[in-house]
Design a protein around this motif. Structure first.
Motif, PDB file in Angstrom:
ATOM      1  N   ALA B 262       0.840  -1.204   0.000  1.00  0.00           N
ATOM      2  CA  ALA B 262       0.000   0.000   0.000  1.00  0.00           C
ATOM      3  C   ALA B 262       0.872   1.250   0.000  1.00  0.00           C
ATOM      4  O   ALA B 262       0.640   2.207  -0.747  1.00  0.00           O
ATOM      5  CB  ALA B 262      -0.911   0.005   1.210  1.00  0.00           C
ATOM      6  N   ALA B 265       2.536   1.780  -3.379  1.00  0.00           N
ATOM      7  CA  ALA B 265       1.592   2.277  -4.374  1.00  0.00           C
ATOM      8  C   ALA B 265       1.359   3.776  -4.187  1.00  0.00           C
ATOM      9  O   ALA B 265       1.377   4.549  -5.156  1.00  0.00           O
ATOM     10  CB  ALA B 265       0.272   1.523  -4.267  1.00  0.00           C
ATOM     11  N   LEU B 266       1.169   4.191  -2.928  1.00  0.00           N
ATOM     12  CA  LEU B 266       0.955   5.617  -2.666  1.00  0.00           C
ATOM     13  C   LEU B 266       2.210   6.429  -2.997  1.00  0.00           C
ATOM     14  O   LEU B 266       2.111   7.537  -3.539  1.00  0.00           O
ATOM     15  CB  LEU B 266       0.552   5.838  -1.208  1.00  0.00           C
ATOM     16  N   GLN B 268       4.412   5.801  -5.283  1.00  0.00           N
ATOM     17  CA  GLN B 268       4.510   5.951  -6.730  1.00  0.00           C
ATOM     18  C   GLN B 268       3.491   6.948  -7.245  1.00  0.00           C
ATOM     19  O   GLN B 268       3.766   7.709  -8.179  1.00  0.00           O
ATOM     20  CB  GLN B 268       4.337   4.586  -7.413  1.00  0.00           C
ATOM     21  N   GLY B 269       2.316   6.942  -6.647  1.00  0.00           N
ATOM     22  CA  GLY B 269       1.307   7.930  -7.011  1.00  0.00           C
ATOM     23  C   GLY B 269       1.811   9.343  -6.740  1.00  0.00           C
ATOM     24  O   GLY B 269       1.628  10.259  -7.560  1.00  0.00           O
ATOM     25  N   ARG B 272       4.346  10.442  -9.265  1.00  0.00           N
ATOM     26  CA  ARG B 272       3.677  10.822 -10.501  1.00  0.00           C
ATOM     27  C   ARG B 272       3.087  12.228 -10.369  1.00  0.00           C
ATOM     28  O   ARG B 272       3.161  13.027 -11.280  1.00  0.00           O
ATOM     29  CB  ARG B 272       2.576   9.837 -10.834  1.00  0.00           C
ATOM     30  N   LEU B 273       2.531  12.507  -9.202  1.00  0.00           N
ATOM     31  CA  LEU B 273       1.947  13.819  -8.949  1.00  0.00           C
ATOM     32  C   LEU B 273       3.010  14.901  -9.063  1.00  0.00           C
ATOM     33  O   LEU B 273       2.812  15.935  -9.689  1.00  0.00           O
ATOM     34  CB  LEU B 273       1.312  13.838  -7.562  1.00  0.00           C
ATOM     35  N   THR B 276       4.028  15.254 -12.817  1.00  0.00           N
ATOM     36  CA  THR B 276       3.044  15.934 -13.671  1.00  0.00           C
ATOM     37  C   THR B 276       2.922  17.413 -13.307  1.00  0.00           C
ATOM     38  O   THR B 276       2.736  18.261 -14.181  1.00  0.00           O
ATOM     39  CB  THR B 276       1.660  15.258 -13.617  1.00  0.00           C
ATOM     40  N   PHE B 308      -3.923  12.599  -1.157  1.00  0.00           N
ATOM     41  CA  PHE B 308      -2.829  11.716  -0.788  1.00  0.00           C
ATOM     42  C   PHE B 308      -2.555  11.751   0.710  1.00  0.00           C
ATOM     43  O   PHE B 308      -2.333  10.703   1.322  1.00  0.00           O
ATOM     44  CB  PHE B 308      -1.560  12.071  -1.579  1.00  0.00           C
TER      45      PHE B 308
END
Lengths: 100, 361
Positions: B262, B265-266, B268-269, B272-273, B276, B308
């Motif tokens: 978990a 995954a967060l 990596q999110g 990405r944020l 971007t 997040f």
């Protein structure tokens, strides 16, 4: 909504997402880490995206994306996915759909 | 601060020497300082002083007018002007004296505040975040949501320290499981209370939460999306739980695994944020007040940051709850004590570091 129903019956694991949504990306990463390949439908790239969004909200999602369906049933958004996984209940749900 | 200005206007006299202007000179620094209410009233009194003394000087002008009846008219005017000069100079000196006195008072208050801050820091409680430019809004106003959070966190910490003491005493005293259960539930609820406080504060200022400004320096070293890594919680708890049954060991292992997944995954999110947002900023001509698409996109990204932080706290909370399900009450009590003491030591480390002897420059 017909399109939603059709899409979620197409594959075992369906995740509605938006290409700009980084939380959706996190959930998709998690599923891939768990050894499954979800069908990801980017609703911002779908001309009927607005309709899909409304349908998802009607189904009870607070945020339209990410919306995770397993076996045609709505599992929920990030909160529900994380809770299930930490309880150890997510992996059994994914078992039938794991790639060999 | 507004009422004194109104009184300036009503007592305004239009003359060669404008006392209001001179008050303005001494009062410039008061405008941004809401603490110096005493100074405002002193200025008001000065203005009243003005009106009275001007009346007095008009009175004294009478006899001198008569005396100068035979003197030339220019001398008359000169005399009057000289008198007004003296009067204005006297008032100016008085105002300067008042202003200097107020500066002295403020200086003392500042020293006092700095001392309190240092004391609080040494006790391991970081209150300084509130003075950081980071949480003053663009308009320079203090964010009350954050001020509230810092205050509540102070109380939370006091209660936390009390609970850790109680747990330690209880475990040493070998109390019953029922009594221990109450302590464990209090402990868990106390952590949940913190997550609720954080959720409110995140709405007020997500960047404050992301910077972990309410934490001590050593705690901030381990910061992950506005708090502790869930996996870190489990690592601290782990050694405290032995001996465990086979089933418990398996469950803990599974939880550690899920938690790590978990977290990854967060993470990596978040990456990405960041990427971007960087791309959005690099691509466009962002300017304050500009409503172009890139600015809107960038703002949406920042909104996503709140999600997040919320999700990270959700994972922390769920991890703790799951641990509670797996463990016996006694194990849970030991675990909570270990967790509490771990953070206490981290805070103590921060204080030690802050007060270490500096190397000579």
């Amino acid at each position: 909504m017909d399109k939603v129903t059709r899409l979620v019956s197409e594959k075992g694991i369906v995740i509605f997402s938006k290409s700009s949504c980084c939380m959706c990306y996190a959930v998709i990463i998690l599923f891939k880490e768990l050894g499954v390949k979800p069908l990801v439908h980017e609703i911002d790239e779908d001309p009927e995206g607005r309709e899909i969004e409304k349908a998802l909200m009607r189904l009870g999602c607070n945020a339209p994306v990410p919306a995770v369906f397993i076996g045609g049933t709505l599992v929920g958004s990030t909160n529900e996915v994380m809770s299930l996984h930490l309880k150890g209940s997510l992996t059994p749900l994914l078992q039938p759909y794991k790639s060999p | 601060m507004n009422s004194p200005s109104a009184q300036f206007v009503t007592s305004r006299r239009i003359g060669v020497y404008d006392p209001i202007h001179q008050i303005g000179m001494w009062g410039e620094n008061f405008k941004s300082n809401s603490n110096l209410n005493a100074s405002a009233s002193l200025i008001v009194e000065d203005v009243k002083l003005d009106s009275q003394s001007q009346d007095a000087s008009h009175g004294t002008e009478g006899p001198s007018n008569q005396y100068d009846q035979e003197a030339t008219k220019p001398t008359d005017k000169v005399q009057r002007r000289l008198a007004q000069n003296r009067e204005a100079a006297r008032k100016s000196r008085l105002r300067k004296k008042a202003y200097v006195q107020q500066l002295e008072t403020s200086r003392l208050k500042l020293i006092q505040l700095e001392q309190e801050l240092e004391r609080a820091r040494q006790q391991g409680l970081y209150i300084g975040g509130g003075l950081d430019a980071g949480h003053l809004g663009f308009s320079g106003t203090v964010n009350s949501g954050i001020t509230t959070f810092e205050m509540e966190y102070g109380h939370w910490m006091e209660e936390q320290n009390r609970q850790i003491c109680d747990l330690r005493n209880a475990l040493n005293a070998h109390i019953t499981d029922i009594e221990l259960r109450m302590l464990v539930e209090s402990g868990m609820n106390h952590y949940f209370e913190l997550f609720r406080m954080k959720a409110t504060a995140t709405k007020a200022d997500v960047f404050y939460m992301m910077s972990g400004m309410w934490k001590t320096s050593a705690e901030r070293f381990f910061l992950w999306i506005g708090g502790v890594r869930p996996s870190q919680l489990l690592k601290v708890l782990g050694p405290q739980l032995n001996p465990m049954t086979k089933q418990q060991s398996l469950d803990v292992l599974n939880l550690e695994h899920s938690c790590q997944q978990a977290e990854d995954a967060l993470s990596q999110g978040m990456e990405r944020l960041q990427q971007t947002l960087a791309d959005t900023v690099a691509a466009g001509q962002l300017s304050e007040g500009s409503c172009n698409r890139q600015m809107t996109n960038a703002m949406e990204k920042l909104e996503a940051l709140r999600t997040f932080v919320g999700q990270a706290d959700h994972v922390r909370k769920e991890t703790l709850q799951q641990m509670l399900h797996i463990l016996t009450i006694r194990q849970a009590a030991r675990g909570l004590l270990a967790l509490g003491e771990y953070f206490q030591r981290l805070r103590a480390l921060s204080s030690l570091w802050a007060t270490r002897p500096r190397e000579p420059a």
